[in-house]
Motif scaffolding. Structure first.
Motif, PDB file in Angstrom:
ATOM      1  N   TRP A 175     -42.129 -73.535 -40.016  1.00  0.00           N
ATOM      2  CA  TRP A 175     -43.475 -72.988 -40.221  1.00  0.00           C
ATOM      3  C   TRP A 175     -43.671 -71.737 -39.355  1.00  0.00           C
ATOM      4  O   TRP A 175     -44.197 -70.715 -39.818  1.00  0.00           O
ATOM      5  CB  TRP A 175     -44.532 -74.050 -39.859  1.00  0.00           C
ATOM      6  N   LEU A 178     -48.140 -56.859 -42.625  1.00  0.00           N
ATOM      7  CA  LEU A 178     -48.390 -55.630 -41.859  1.00  0.00           C
ATOM      8  C   LEU A 178     -47.608 -54.473 -42.478  1.00  0.00           C
ATOM      9  O   LEU A 178     -48.131 -53.354 -42.624  1.00  0.00           O
ATOM     10  CB  LEU A 178     -47.984 -55.843 -40.394  1.00  0.00           C
ATOM     11  N   PHE A 206     -52.440 -58.334 -32.801  1.00  0.00           N
ATOM     12  CA  PHE A 206     -51.089 -58.707 -33.228  1.00  0.00           C
ATOM     13  C   PHE A 206     -50.190 -58.913 -31.990  1.00  0.00           C
ATOM     14  O   PHE A 206     -49.447 -59.896 -31.897  1.00  0.00           O
ATOM     15  CB  PHE A 206     -50.514 -57.606 -34.127  1.00  0.00           C
ATOM     16  N   LEU A 211     -46.708 -66.411 -28.603  1.00  0.00           N
ATOM     17  CA  LEU A 211     -45.534 -67.129 -29.131  1.00  0.00           C
ATOM     18  C   LEU A 211     -44.415 -67.199 -28.097  1.00  0.00           C
ATOM     19  O   LEU A 211     -43.738 -68.214 -27.942  1.00  0.00           O
ATOM     20  CB  LEU A 211     -44.998 -66.433 -30.382  1.00  0.00           C
ATOM     21  N   VAL A 246     -47.397 -76.444 -29.439  1.00  0.00           N
ATOM     22  CA  VAL A 246     -47.626 -76.204 -30.871  1.00  0.00           C
ATOM     23  C   VAL A 246     -49.004 -75.594 -31.117  1.00  0.00           C
ATOM     24  O   VAL A 246     -49.161 -74.668 -31.924  1.00  0.00           O
ATOM     25  CB  VAL A 246     -47.485 -77.520 -31.675  1.00  0.00           C
ATOM     26  N   TRP A 249     -48.996 -72.022 -30.404  1.00  0.00           N
ATOM     27  CA  TRP A 249     -48.340 -71.281 -31.487  1.00  0.00           C
ATOM     28  C   TRP A 249     -49.299 -71.081 -32.664  1.00  0.00           C
ATOM     29  O   TRP A 249     -49.338 -70.008 -33.263  1.00  0.00           O
ATOM     30  CB  TRP A 249     -47.102 -72.044 -31.970  1.00  0.00           C
ATOM     31  N   ILE A 250     -50.054 -72.129 -32.990  1.00  0.00           N
ATOM     32  CA  ILE A 250     -50.974 -72.024 -34.135  1.00  0.00           C
ATOM     33  C   ILE A 250     -52.034 -70.955 -33.856  1.00  0.00           C
ATOM     34  O   ILE A 250     -52.342 -70.111 -34.711  1.00  0.00           O
ATOM     35  CB  ILE A 250     -51.628 -73.397 -34.432  1.00  0.00           C
ATOM     36  N   VAL A 273     -50.385 -67.429 -33.976  1.00  0.00           N
ATOM     37  CA  VAL A 273     -50.158 -66.953 -35.351  1.00  0.00           C
ATOM     38  C   VAL A 273     -51.487 -66.550 -35.990  1.00  0.00           C
ATOM     39  O   VAL A 273     -51.572 -65.537 -36.697  1.00  0.00           O
ATOM     40  CB  VAL A 273     -49.437 -68.047 -36.188  1.00  0.00           C
ATOM     41  N   MET A 333     -52.343 -63.129 -34.806  1.00  0.00           N
ATOM     42  CA  MET A 333     -51.510 -62.113 -35.466  1.00  0.00           C
ATOM     43  C   MET A 333     -52.021 -61.841 -36.881  1.00  0.00           C
ATOM     44  O   MET A 333     -52.125 -60.680 -37.301  1.00  0.00           O
ATOM     45  CB  MET A 333     -50.055 -62.599 -35.538  1.00  0.00           C
ATOM     46  N   GLU A 334     -52.348 -62.911 -37.601  1.00  0.00           N
ATOM     47  CA  GLU A 334     -52.833 -62.737 -38.975  1.00  0.00           C
ATOM     48  C   GLU A 334     -54.160 -61.986 -38.998  1.00  0.00           C
ATOM     49  O   GLU A 334     -54.387 -61.128 -39.851  1.00  0.00           O
ATOM     50  CB  GLU A 334     -52.989 -64.104 -39.654  1.00  0.00           C
ATOM     51  N   VAL A 339     -53.513 -58.318 -38.524  1.00  0.00           N
ATOM     52  CA  VAL A 339     -53.008 -57.704 -39.758  1.00  0.00           C
ATOM     53  C   VAL A 339     -54.154 -57.511 -40.758  1.00  0.00           C
ATOM     54  O   VAL A 339     -54.260 -56.458 -41.396  1.00  0.00           O
ATOM     55  CB  VAL A 339     -51.890 -58.581 -40.383  1.00  0.00           C
ATOM     56  N   THR A 380     -51.785 -72.252 -44.407  1.00  0.00           N
ATOM     57  CA  THR A 380     -50.689 -72.433 -43.450  1.00  0.00           C
ATOM     58  C   THR A 380     -51.190 -73.039 -42.141  1.00  0.00           C
ATOM     59  O   THR A 380     -50.511 -73.857 -41.530  1.00  0.00           O
ATOM     60  CB  THR A 380     -49.971 -71.104 -43.156  1.00  0.00           C
ATOM     61  N   ALA A 408     -49.998 -76.482 -40.488  1.00  0.00           N
ATOM     62  CA  ALA A 408     -49.474 -76.506 -39.108  1.00  0.00           C
ATOM     63  C   ALA A 408     -50.220 -77.532 -38.256  1.00  0.00           C
ATOM     64  O   ALA A 408     -49.613 -78.226 -37.424  1.00  0.00           O
ATOM     65  CB  ALA A 408     -49.597 -75.112 -38.501  1.00  0.00           C
TER      66      ALA A 408
END
Lengths: 515, 122
Positions: free
Chosen positions: A157, A169, B15, B22, B28, B31-32, B35, B38-39, B42, B91, B95
């Motif tokens: 994942w 991006l 980002f 990370l 975990v 990490w979630i 991410v 980051m999304e 973007v 996602t 996760a």
């Protein structure tokens, strides 16, 4: 509207409707999912036996480059039919041999199939990204173990999410420069973009493809994921997810990057194509060598997939007609051969409850078909003469030798990797056939063999039929792959650029398009 | 410094913070969240690609005229961001479900190496 749209719409519709039959798996839900995939397989075979010229399918009445269009030709149809076959085999295997799964398993397989078809057909970059993400999310969910540690799949994942963000991006950067998302339109504008835009977007988008193709060093999630996941899911990861990622990468490479030639050289020393070639070569050889050291059967197959995708990336990056044909042959050979290998690994694992291949010793004595299937799968992947992998590797050698020193190095690495892969796979086949020295070699005494009957072996027999067809009569595939390569390179009357551009301006005469 | 530069830097910072999240741990949940950052970065950048100075939301009214420069922002990136947000939701949910599984199996959210020998269930 072309019937090809059914490959996307039908599995998605079935995926939404099947849970209405009940949230627990039943005869009804299983039959509905198998019937959907079986019908699509029949449709694929029918379309392939009644060929029409390549066509552009315009969706929603919005003409490209503003709307999304699909490009449907013989290779795309073959690939999508292969994905349906692999999905059907995986689902059949899980229903016949695996632990009982909730209905969501069938639903996710259907969604993955729809995403695979969409990614192969679409000519829109963002649409391609969406289909890849849908395929990945389905694959991650399918890989999640029912019991035990989910660490491997969490890494899967993580890698897919980060690469997805990087890819998005890259798409944003590209759109900001080019103002379009249509692959053909992007290809036409690419050379006029500023170098930083080309570099940043090209690298970020390719990064997304490389992670999904399990190219080193972005492969670290794969061995643990394959090991924990049911073998039917390993088959899907190996046959569908990597295959569609490889085809999508080639599509981007051929239509937008134009074989990498339009990107400035890296440090003035080697080109972008050569950088990808090097990454592929590293993956090919290290993946094959890792197979020799691997004691776990499913991890061994994971490294075999990694190594095979390394070779596909090398072929894509070479970009000449023979190499592209090789890449397409190898994607097919890999999906078919790995299907059989996972079929055997799944049966062996379910009977011994161990995934270490040493624990499978002697299983072939009770069920000789296991050994035959393993050797057939291995011969396909290794590329023994008259097996699909052979035609792919032969074509690769021809294409690589045209490319000077880089190509010759690639051929040398291919020979070394093939020897290593052969030793690793045939060794497991030998262990399967060998008589157990002690009755307690396996974790548990083998259960009574329930192998027999066409329905039991249906999934494997379907794969074997296609393997024999592709190996003994490769000319049908060679013709389709050559035609597709010419179309993507713009050297054919039905080139992707030409008929897509006709779709931009519909009043031109002689247009073959479908709405 | 104009608004475009400020938003672009903010997007890249988001980002980058996510990327640092990370690298800096193996939890975990971290990490979630990383991410997710980051999304979001973007998505902000994607919205920026459709922005035009002084432009309005792309809604055609009776006062709309095709003569002269288009008074709208580019609607395509906004549509893309909507899709991206939905994918991100999917996602992230997946996760979180995996994080729950991890917590039940290991009693914590520290995602180290997979254990060695194990019994495999098909």
């Amino acid at each position: 509207m072309s019937a090809a749209v059914a490959f996307i719409a039908a599995p998605l519709a079935a995926a939404f409707l099947i849970p209405l039959l009940g949230t627990r798996a039943s005869w009804g839900t299983r039959s509905a999912s198998l019937l959907t995939l079986g019908s699509l397989l029949a449709l694929g075979v029918w379309m392939l036996t009644h060929p029409v010229p390549p066509q552009v399918v315009i969706l929603g009445g919005w003409r490209p480059p503003f709307g999304i269009n699909l490009y449907v030709d013989a290779t795309a149809l073959m690939l999508v039919t292969l994905f349906v076959l692999v999905a059907l085999a995986a689902l059949w295997f899980q229903h016949q041999h695996g632990q009982e799964k909730p209905v969501s398993f069938d639903v996710l397989v259907l969604v993955l199939t729809a995403a695979g078809a969409g990614a192969v057909f679409t000519q829109d970059l963002f649409n391609l990204f969406v289909f890849l993400e849908i395929a990945t999310v389905s694959a991650v969910a399918l890989s999640a173990p029912q019991t035990g540690s989910p660490r491997g799949v969490i890494r899967y994942w993580l890698f897919s999410s980060v690469s997805g963000a990087a890819m998005l991006l890259g798409i944003a950067v590209l759109y900001s420069g080019a103002g379009t998302l249509n692959l053909v339109d992007l290809g036409a504008r690419w050379a006029h973009l500023e170098a930083p835009v080309r570099w940043v977007s090209g690298v970020l988008i390719l990064l997304g493809f490389l992670v999904k193709m399990e190219i080193m060093p972005f492969h670290v999630w794969a061995p643990a994921t394959y090991r924990r996941a049911p073998s039917s899911v390993g088959l899907l990861l190996s046959g569908v997810v990597t295959g569609l990622a490889a085809f999508s990468a080639w599509k981007f490479f051929a239509l937008v990057l134009r074989g990498g030639a339009s990107l400035p050289p890296v440090s003035g020393v080697f080109s972008f194509s050569q950088a990808l070639f090097g990454l592929g070569a590293l993956t090919l050889i290290l993946g094959a060598l890792a197979m020799l050291a691997e004691k776990d059967g499913k991890r061994l197959l994971a490294f075999s997939t990694i190594s095979a995708m390394g070779l596909v990336l090398m072929a894509i990056s070479l970009g000449n007609p023979r190499a592209v044909r090789a890449a397409l042959f190898l994607i097919f050979a890999h999906a078919l051969g790995k299907g059989l290998l996972f079929f055997v690994a799944g049966l062996a694992t379910s009977r011994t409850r161990r995934s270490e291949w040493d624990a499978w010793r002697g299983l072939g004595q009770a069920s000789p078909s296991l050994v035959w299937f393993w050797f057939l799968g291995a011969a396909t992947v290794i590329g023994l003469p008259l097996f699909p992998g052979f035609w792919g590797k032969l074509s690769f050698v021809g294409g690589a030798l045209e490319m000077g020193l880089w190509g010759r190095t690639g051929v040398l690495l291919l020979i070394v990797a093939t020897v290593a892969e052969s030793v690793a796979l045939l060794r497991v086949g030998h262990v399967l056939w060998e008589r157990p020295g002690e009755p307690a070699t396996a974790a548990e005494p083998p259960a009574a063999c329930a192998c027999g009957g066409v329905s039991y072996w249906a999934g494997a027999l379907a794969l074997i039929a296609v393997i024999l067809w592709m190996g003994l009569w490769p000319s049908v595939f060679t013709r389709a792959f050559t035609s597709t390569q010419s179309a993507y390179a713009g050297r054919s009357p039905s080139s992707v650029a030409r008929i897509s551009t006709d779709a931009f301006a519909p009043r031109r005469a002689g247009l073959k398009q479908d709405r | 410094m104009n608004i475009v530069t400020i938003v672009a830097i903010s997007a890249l910072l988001l980002f980058g913070i996510g990327l640092y999240g990370l690298w800096s741990g193996r939890n975990v949940l971290r990490w979630i969240l990383a991410v997710g950052l980051m999304e979001t970065g973007v998505n902000v950048f994607l919205v920026l690609t459709g922005w035009r100075p002084g432009a309005a939301a792309p809604i055609v009214t009776e006062a709309f005229s095709t003569s002269g420069p288009l008074p709208f922002i580019d609607p395509v990136p906004s549509a893309l961001v909507l899709t991206s947000i939905v994918i991100g939701l999917g996602t992230t949910t997946l996760a979180l479900a995996l994080a729950v599984l991890h917590g039940q199996e290991h009693g914590n959210l520290d995602c180290g190496d997979d254990p060695g020998t194990l019994e495999v269930l098909e």
